[in-house]
Design an enzyme around this catalytic site. Structure first.
Site, PDB file in Angstrom:
ATOM      1  N   ASP A   1       3.662   9.410  -1.005  1.00  0.00           N
ATOM      2  CA  ASP A   1       2.420   8.737  -0.607  1.00  0.00           C
ATOM      3  C   ASP A   1       2.166   7.602  -1.589  1.00  0.00           C
ATOM      4  O   ASP A   1       2.278   7.809  -2.803  1.00  0.00           O
ATOM      5  CB  ASP A   1       1.255   9.751  -0.693  1.00  0.00           C
ATOM      6  CG  ASP A   1       0.153   9.450   0.313  1.00  0.00           C
ATOM      7  OD1 ASP A   1       0.092   8.301   0.789  1.00  0.00           O
ATOM      8  OD2 ASP A   1      -0.638  10.367   0.613  1.00  0.00           O
TER       9      ASP A   1
ATOM     10  N   HIS B   1       0.817  -1.224   0.000  1.00  0.00           N
ATOM     11  CA  HIS B   1       0.000   0.000   0.000  1.00  0.00           C
ATOM     12  C   HIS B   1       0.844   1.265   0.000  1.00  0.00           C
ATOM     13  O   HIS B   1       0.325   2.348  -0.220  1.00  0.00           O
ATOM     14  CB  HIS B   1      -0.931   0.009   1.212  1.00  0.00           C
ATOM     15  CG  HIS B   1      -2.045  -0.977   1.088  1.00  0.00           C
ATOM     16  ND1 HIS B   1      -3.297  -0.637   0.654  1.00  0.00           N
ATOM     17  CD2 HIS B   1      -2.083  -2.307   1.304  1.00  0.00           C
ATOM     18  CE1 HIS B   1      -4.073  -1.718   0.626  1.00  0.00           C
ATOM     19  NE2 HIS B   1      -3.348  -2.748   1.016  1.00  0.00           N
TER      20      HIS B   1
HETATM   21  P1  ADQ Z   1      -2.975   6.247   4.518  1.00  0.00           P
HETATM   22  O1  ADQ Z   1      -1.584   6.676   4.781  1.00  0.00           O
HETATM   23  O2  ADQ Z   1      -3.817   6.103   5.683  1.00  0.00           O
HETATM   24  O3  ADQ Z   1      -3.035   4.894   3.673  1.00  0.00           O
HETATM   25  P2  ADQ Z   1      -4.722   7.781   2.568  1.00  0.00           P
HETATM   26  O4  ADQ Z   1      -4.685   7.070   1.296  1.00  0.00           O
HETATM   27  O5  ADQ Z   1      -4.689   9.244   2.383  1.00  0.00           O
HETATM   28  O6  ADQ Z   1      -3.510   7.428   3.530  1.00  0.00           O
HETATM   29  O7  ADQ Z   1      -6.018   7.389   3.347  1.00  0.00           O
HETATM   30  C1  ADQ Z   1      -6.410   8.051   4.500  1.00  0.00           C
HETATM   31  C2  ADQ Z   1      -7.880   7.799   4.783  1.00  0.00           C
HETATM   32  O8  ADQ Z   1      -8.160   8.341   6.061  1.00  0.00           O
HETATM   33  C3  ADQ Z   1      -8.790   8.487   3.795  1.00  0.00           C
HETATM   34  O9  ADQ Z   1      -9.894   7.666   3.517  1.00  0.00           O
HETATM   35  C4  ADQ Z   1      -9.216   9.765   4.528  1.00  0.00           C
HETATM   36  O10 ADQ Z   1     -10.498  10.231   4.194  1.00  0.00           O
HETATM   37  C5  ADQ Z   1      -9.183   9.307   5.969  1.00  0.00           C
HETATM   38  N1  ADQ Z   1      -8.856  10.451   6.861  1.00  0.00           N
HETATM   39  C6  ADQ Z   1      -7.809  11.248   6.809  1.00  0.00           C
HETATM   40  N2  ADQ Z   1      -7.893  12.205   7.764  1.00  0.00           N
HETATM   41  C7  ADQ Z   1      -9.009  11.983   8.437  1.00  0.00           C
HETATM   42  C8  ADQ Z   1      -9.661  12.618   9.548  1.00  0.00           C
HETATM   43  N3  ADQ Z   1      -9.170  13.672  10.185  1.00  0.00           N
HETATM   44  N4  ADQ Z   1     -10.807  12.091   9.982  1.00  0.00           N
HETATM   45  C9  ADQ Z   1     -11.337  11.018   9.363  1.00  0.00           C
HETATM   46  N5  ADQ Z   1     -10.786  10.398   8.331  1.00  0.00           N
HETATM   47  C10 ADQ Z   1      -9.633  10.869   7.864  1.00  0.00           C
HETATM   48  C11 ADQ Z   1      -2.093   3.993   3.058  1.00  0.00           C
HETATM   49  C12 ADQ Z   1      -1.059   4.634   2.143  1.00  0.00           C
HETATM   50  C13 ADQ Z   1      -1.760   5.442   1.079  1.00  0.00           C
HETATM   51  C14 ADQ Z   1      -2.719   4.561   0.279  1.00  0.00           C
HETATM   52  C15 ADQ Z   1      -3.651   3.808   1.228  1.00  0.00           C
HETATM   53  C16 ADQ Z   1      -4.492   2.775   0.502  1.00  0.00           C
HETATM   54  O11 ADQ Z   1      -0.178   5.452   2.891  1.00  0.00           O
HETATM   55  O12 ADQ Z   1      -0.816   6.035   0.195  1.00  0.00           O
HETATM   56  O13 ADQ Z   1      -3.499   5.374  -0.576  1.00  0.00           O
HETATM   57  O14 ADQ Z   1      -2.906   3.128   2.222  1.00  0.00           O
HETATM   58  O15 ADQ Z   1      -3.715   1.874  -0.210  1.00  0.00           O
END
Ligand code: ADQ
Length: 750
Positions: free
Chosen positions: A372, A165
């Site tokens: 990311d 991921h």
């Molecule tokens: P993450 O590093 O967790 O995932 P991301 O893909 O941005 O990063 O997902 C974060 C999730 O958390 C999103 O659904 C977002 O809406 C939610 N979120 C963020 N801030 C929030 C808040 N304050 N309150 C509630 N929800 C919040 C890892 C990898 C990523 C990859 C994913 C999936 O680091 O690059 O996209 O896995 O493979």
């Protein structure tokens, strides 16, 4: 008939257990992965395996297991010290920063690495226990990178898939990982390895080449044991779920309340976990630069930054929180007025419905990770906007940047670029067309299509069934039975890579005392041949004083135990000298670190010492030239482990094996061990009539050409020592060494 199931393994279960007085309660989460796997569940039954998020006393395991079973989950229980070392330690303090190209933030600690290995072992054991033949295994993310190989070592034959991921870093960064080989080998245990982008695949392939010397094709790595498919599968979201939320009251209320709080202002939204990879300070600095360089926007724009608390116990994250607090304070202090502050900072988890409302209210989304894997927020923003285009400013270092052509890409390290992108987005509304392209991607590349594509590819991997190769144990009934009956045992053992590990300089691969002692003991009780590509003089020098037979240069000449060298007469020296030698010399000159090995009936060009990438490149060119120059000539070109060898076509270990089997036709037990393509020839040459008394063994991995395998040279030597002991107790006689040689051979010495 049982429908084969899918076993999903991730470090954390989507269910967190907590203790309430006398009972255990399960709280389920609704992350992206849960949504993605819902549609897969319609295709085949599935079990989710992982840590339930809290330490559970051993006496309670049974009860917790029962509760989790109701949620289709299987727990892997971890102690507090295991989670500290494995999760907070090696996973989050080494792999997480390193894979995000932030090598200076890594803190390698051998204790954490030990815990990581032990926990991966625990997962592999639990998966093995849950897996039945025909099932599919899907392992998730960097915390479980060793699991695919460990499953193979345990003899699990189900197809194994792995999805990363997070990004895979450039080989240059990856090389600094102290346990770089072990992590790569762990991942290479999978049949299918998928990443968000081609960039990560290319980094991974490069790391395999530089660290392990393994060459690959753009979407395939062929190993002696199996092939690893490399797939680009960017993850998606469930846009329909977001559209549904957008219609709900919670999103609407949030939309109205935020718009009413900032009348007439343009809203910029940022939603991130509070993690140093997400580039929140860079975003704030870019926004500050906008207000400095373009004063017209002061009091007309508001940045709403939602930052979900993350890994709050780790000092780097506490430091980041302080840094963000200070920056927000500074910018609000400098540019805030009685009409309001330019930044609204919320350091909390916010419900997904409210986030949708915020996305709808914000004309611009500002997403600036320094690295990311993909970034789901970018996709969620587009889905939430519906038919109302919004501007997406996205870091070029997010995986999503490869999929969203309509985004304004920025380098988050350049405050000017971030500020200018904001200025442009504020001045120019996004075009319908650019937004539509992004929407199309989000709507077609959903979480559901992602998981189904992964499963399609994993099922395709199952079409090539894994050979039922067992780990060698000479006490196993089929072998011990043969051994107990054997009176004339015969051994064909390859040398390099089989009895001795590979070294950088071929001349340094001398046999150690343990190998020599084992060969002395075994040679005294059985007929043993070392079947090698080495020259006769090297074999004589290293092993000539031992009671074993020698086969040099893949069968050019054979020397029976205590006998004389007998050479195959078909040697064509002039062609080698005239055509091959000049080509090899030219390439050696052009490729620093490469060397030529001169053999009697063969020439080898070794490039193990050259730069891995350049060496491979040169080898490809050399192979093409050789193919041209040797057309219709009685030579074969052999591509080995970072070596190209041109030899007389009839000198193969297959020919040698057949010859020796004729000579020792009275043998009643045959043991063959090897580790590369030339040894496959030797194993394939064993006639059917010998199969019931032959044991073949591969060193390193499973291989379809052998019945058994061992993990290392040392394992094989241990097993051969044991056989020497057993035969010592039985005192078998040697096989008859034929006095009548085949007419193709004439007596010579090397
Ligand atoms: P993450 O590093 O967790 O995932 P991301 O893909 O941005 O990063 O997902 C974060 C999730 O958390 C999103 O659904 C977002 O809406 C939610 N979120 C963020 N801030 C929030 C808040 N304050 N309150 C509630 N929800 C919040 C890892 C990898 C990523 C990859 C994913 C999936 O680091 O690059 O996209 O896995 O493979």
């Amino acid at each position: 008939m049982r429908k084969p199931k899918l076993i999903v393994a991730s470090a954390r279960l989507p269910v967190t257990m907590s203790r309430r007085q006398d009972s255990w309660e399960a709280a389920t989460s609704t992350g992206g992965l849960v949504t993605a796997l819902k549609s897969v569940a319609e295709r085949r039954p599935f079990t989710w395996l992982g840590w339930p998020g809290t330490p559970v006393p051993e006496a309670e395991h049974k009860r917790v297991r029962k509760v989790l079973a109701k949620h289709g989950s299987l727990p892997v229980f971890l102690t507090k010290s295991e989670t500290e070392g494995f999760y907070e330690g090696f996973s989050n303090r080494v792999l997480w920063p390193l894979f995000h190209n932030l090598g200076d933030r890594t803190h390698f600690d051998p204790q954490g690495w030990r815990a990581y290995k032990a926990v991966n072992e625990k997962f592999a054991k639990a998966i093995e226990k849950a897996a039945e033949p025909g099932d599919f295994i899907w392992v998730h993310d960097y915390q479980l990178a060793r699991v695919p190989e460990l499953l193979r070592l345990r003899g699990v034959t189900c197809p194994i898939g792995f999805f990363l991921h997070i990004p895979f870093p450039s080989a240059e960064t990856y090389r600094s990982l102290p346990v770089r080989g072990s992590i790569l080998n762990g991942l290479l245990g999978a049949d299918l390895l998928a990443f968000h982008s081609y960039e990560y695949i290319s980094h991974f392939r490069n790391a395999c080449l530089r660290v392990l010397g393994i060459e690959s094709e753009p979407e395939l790595i062929r190993l002696s044991s199996h092939s690893v498919r490399l797939a680009q599968l960017p993850i998606g979201i469930d846009p329909a779920e977001i559209t549904e939320m957008a219609r709900g009251a919670e999103a609407k209320n949030e939309y109205e309340s935020v718009r009413a709080s900032h009348p007439g202002k343009t809203l910029i939204i940022g939603v991130d976990r509070l993690d140093y990879t997400k580039g929140i300070p860079q975003k704030l600095l870019g926004f500050e630069e906008l207000l400095r360089a373009h004063p017209k926007w002061r009091n007309r724009v508001v940045l709403i930054q939602i930052a979900a608390p993350s890994r709050t116990a780790v000092s780097e994250y506490q430091q980041l929180k302080r840094q963000v607090d200070e920056l927000v304070g500074r910018i609000n202090g400098r540019y805030g007025t009685s009409a309001g502050a330019p930044i609204v900072y919320v350091n909390q988890n916010v419900s997904r419905e409210r986030l949708v409302g915020l996305f709808q209210a914000s004309e611009i989304a500002l997403i600036t990770p320094v690295r990311d894997g993909m970034n789901l927020v970018a996709l969620e923003y587009i889905a939430a906007r519906g038919s109302n285009p919004g501007s997406l400013i996205l870091s070029e270092f997010a995986g999503a940047a490869h999929c969203l052509p309509g985004a304004r890409l920025v380098n988050p390290h350049s405050v000017m670029q971030v500020a200018e992108a904001l200025n442009e987005a504020l001045e120019k509304r996004p075009t319908e067309a650019s937004f539509r392209h992004m929407r199309e991607f989000v709507e077609t590349n959903t979480a559901m299509t992602w998981s189904n594509s992964f499963l399609d590819q994993l099922e395709a991997a199952a079409v090539e069934p894994r050979p039922p190769v067992e780990r060698l144990d000479v006490e196993l009934p089929p072998i011990s039975k043969l051994v107990s009956k054997a009176t004339k045992p015969l051994f064909f053992l390859d040398y390099d890579g089989t009895l001795r590990s590979y070294v950088l300089k071929p001349d340094d691969a001398t046999p150690g005392d343990r190998v020599r002692k084992m060969l002395t003991d075994l040679g005294a009780r059985a007929t043993v041949y070392i079947v090698s590509g080495r020259t006769a003089s090297t074999l004589e020098q290293w092993l000539g004083d031992l009671p074993v037979g020698l086969v040099c240069e893949h069968g050019l000449a054979i020397k029976p135990p205590h006998g004389e060298w007998l050479r195959n007469k078909g040697v064509s020296g002039p062609t080698l000298k005239k055509i091959v030698q000049p080509l090899f010399e030219e390439f050696t000159q052009r490729t620093p670190g490469s060397t030529i090995e001169q053999k009697t009936a063969a020439l080898a060009w070794h490039y193990r010492g050259a730069d891995p990438e350049f060496g491979t490149f040169q080898a490809k060119e050399l192979l093409a030239l050789l193919e041209d120059s040797l057309r219709k000539k009685p030579f074969s070109v052999l591509r080995g482990a970072r070596v190209i060898e041109v030899r007389y076509a009839e000198n193969t270990k297959g020919h040698a094996a057949r010859e020796l089997l004729k000579t020792h036709s009275d043998a009643d037990f045959l043991f063959v061990a090897g580790d590369d393509r030339t040894d496959e020839e030797m194993m394939d040459a064993i006639p059917k009539s010998w199969h019931s008394r032959a044991v073949t063994c591969w060193v390193g991995q499973r291989n379809a050409h052998a019945h058994y395998w061992v993990q290392s040279n040392m394992d094989l030597i241990g097993q051969l020592e044991q056989l020497a002991r057993v035969f010592g107790e039985k005192k078998p006689s040697r096989t008859r060494s034929s006095k009548k040689r085949s007419s193709r051979r004439s007596s010579t010495t090397s």
